[in-house]
Design a protein around this motif. Sequence first.
Motif, PDB file in Angstrom:
ATOM      1  N   TYR A 331      -6.466   5.510   9.925  1.00 25.30           N
ATOM      2  CA  TYR A 331      -5.975   4.596  10.958  1.00 25.30           C
ATOM      3  C   TYR A 331      -5.706   5.375  12.244  1.00 25.30           C
ATOM      4  O   TYR A 331      -5.467   6.591  12.209  1.00 25.30           O
ATOM      5  CB  TYR A 331      -4.652   3.954  10.544  1.00 25.30           C
ATOM      6  CG  TYR A 331      -4.643   3.178   9.258  1.00 25.30           C
ATOM      7  CD1 TYR A 331      -4.994   1.825   9.229  1.00 25.30           C
ATOM      8  CD2 TYR A 331      -4.229   3.771   8.058  1.00 25.30           C
ATOM      9  CE1 TYR A 331      -4.940   1.092   8.053  1.00 25.30           C
ATOM     10  CE2 TYR A 331      -4.177   3.050   6.876  1.00 25.30           C
ATOM     11  CZ  TYR A 331      -4.534   1.716   6.878  1.00 25.30           C
ATOM     12  OH  TYR A 331      -4.477   0.990   5.710  1.00 25.30           O
ATOM     13  N   GLY A 355      -3.403  -2.575   8.467  1.00 24.97           N
ATOM     14  CA  GLY A 355      -2.197  -3.120   7.863  1.00 24.97           C
ATOM     15  C   GLY A 355      -2.483  -3.903   6.609  1.00 24.97           C
ATOM     16  O   GLY A 355      -3.377  -3.560   5.830  1.00 24.97           O
ATOM     17  N   GLY A 389       1.652  -2.007   9.907  1.00 24.61           N
ATOM     18  CA  GLY A 389       0.426  -2.533  10.476  1.00 24.61           C
ATOM     19  C   GLY A 389       0.653  -3.318  11.748  1.00 24.61           C
ATOM     20  O   GLY A 389       1.763  -3.381  12.288  1.00 24.61           O
ATOM     21  N   ASP A 396       4.464  -6.431   6.777  1.00 19.70           N
ATOM     22  CA  ASP A 396       3.197  -5.730   6.984  1.00 19.70           C
ATOM     23  C   ASP A 396       3.453  -4.224   7.041  1.00 19.70           C
ATOM     24  O   ASP A 396       3.511  -3.625   8.113  1.00 19.70           O
ATOM     25  CB  ASP A 396       2.550  -6.234   8.280  1.00 19.70           C
ATOM     26  CG  ASP A 396       1.260  -5.509   8.610  1.00 19.70           C
ATOM     27  OD1 ASP A 396       0.605  -5.007   7.677  1.00 19.70           O
ATOM     28  OD2 ASP A 396       0.908  -5.447   9.811  1.00 19.70           O
ATOM     29  N   VAL A 398       2.375  -0.420   5.405  1.00 24.10           N
ATOM     30  CA  VAL A 398       1.347   0.334   4.694  1.00 24.10           C
ATOM     31  C   VAL A 398       1.980   1.417   3.833  1.00 24.10           C
ATOM     32  O   VAL A 398       1.682   1.534   2.645  1.00 24.10           O
ATOM     33  CB  VAL A 398       0.335   0.951   5.688  1.00 24.10           C
ATOM     34  CG1 VAL A 398      -0.731   1.747   4.943  1.00 24.10           C
ATOM     35  CG2 VAL A 398      -0.318  -0.137   6.543  1.00 24.10           C
TER      36      VAL A 398
END
Length: 471
Positions: A331, A355, A389, A396, A398
């Motif tokens: 990411y 996410g 995310g 949300d 991660v």
Amino acid sequence: MRAHEAGWAHAAVPVRGPAWLRDPADVNALVPQLWSGTARKVDGVLEVGGVLVTDLVREHGSPAYVLDEADFRARARAFRDAFSGYDVYYAGKAFLCTTVARWVAEEGLFLDVCSGGELGVAVRAGVPAERIGFHGNNKSEAELVRAVELGVGRIIVDSFHEVERLARITSDLGAVAKVLVRVTAGVEAHTHEYIATAHEDQKFGFSISSGDALEAVRDIVAAPGLELLGLHSHIGSQIFDSAGFEVAARRVLALHAQVSDEVGVVMPEMDLGGGFGIAYTTQDDPADPAQLAHELTRIVTEECKARDLAVPRLSIEPGRAIVGPAMCTVYEVGTVKAVELDGGAVRTYVSVDGGMSDNIRTALYDADYSATLASRTSDAPILMSRIVGKHCEAGDIVVKDEFLPGDVGPGDLVAVPGTGAYCRSMASNYNHAVRPPVVAVRDGGARVVVRRETEDDLLRLDVDPGARMGD
């Protein structure tokens, strides 16, 4: 039990992180057991399969799933060799694409599918039908017809309705379907309640204790178009010890003997399931395939000897243990936000460009993950961080808690290991996000095996976009 009705992410939790998460000796170093076999750091930059993730993101964008082909194949071979004499089934539901299906076949494994779509991928990849197993608690008429017409190696039946449906289909087609009976052995696997699948109160299989499993066997034996291969038992996923298998095997083999004695049928096969665990964080300590093979073989051999039974041909399903560690997700950081909490504590939120649309497991299962700064080295002091995310959803998240360098900021890349299983396969278009690509890497080369979705892909399913309200 969740601590808050809106989910664990809304509950009060300590900022210092879980007890098992220790200060790293070197925040730039990888923890080897969490990563695929070719992963390493080169001047602080993560390299997988001989490809620097900075180069990969430059060419393919972020977020991206990075699949280590050499690692995947090595894990497939490790299970194949350790379980010599078994049929080893790769779980398509963990992650499946045409390329991976081909790898599975090339490494001598069988393939387990649980939908018409997964079966379609197997067919497209050229997997021999006789090496395919078809799972699922509610297979449609069309799915069963296709499976019978293709001649799949086994259909794992899961209900009386399915037995009736399959008997009628084989009669209509003048064909024979080979079947296993999925049974529930009443064993609680030491795993999350949503992925423990052998206890009685759940949707899968026929109960042994109620007598349903034996009744299903009788129905199958009475149906001319059904060939009974054996029993199938699966006690759950992300399992680290053999205790549950031992109890389940004892109960399943008792039924195996009962079928021989009372029905007069000696079933040639038995599937022990699998769901072997992997290391998502340093708290996880998975067994290696050789150890698992030794323990499961001993359990079955001893139980068969005690019951004076011939050992049936065995099969297993390693589940996430093959593909899970073979993939990581990369990411790009967009924002970093320090939030002051009650008592003066501070939570640092590191927001990335993916996410819960590319990894739902943290929100769904309260799963733990690890992460590393992947684009550079840093001498900054460590900082307990929460990687979140970009979606419009408080849950949300991660990675709930991880030590990152304190100077992590916009433009940095972070990578999360252990995302091969159930991340891309459970990915969604939440907030109309486009799903990331899967890029396979090996020997310094990279190739896209699942391309990134585009806005055009999303709009292609949006029927008649020019229609006005009320038309």
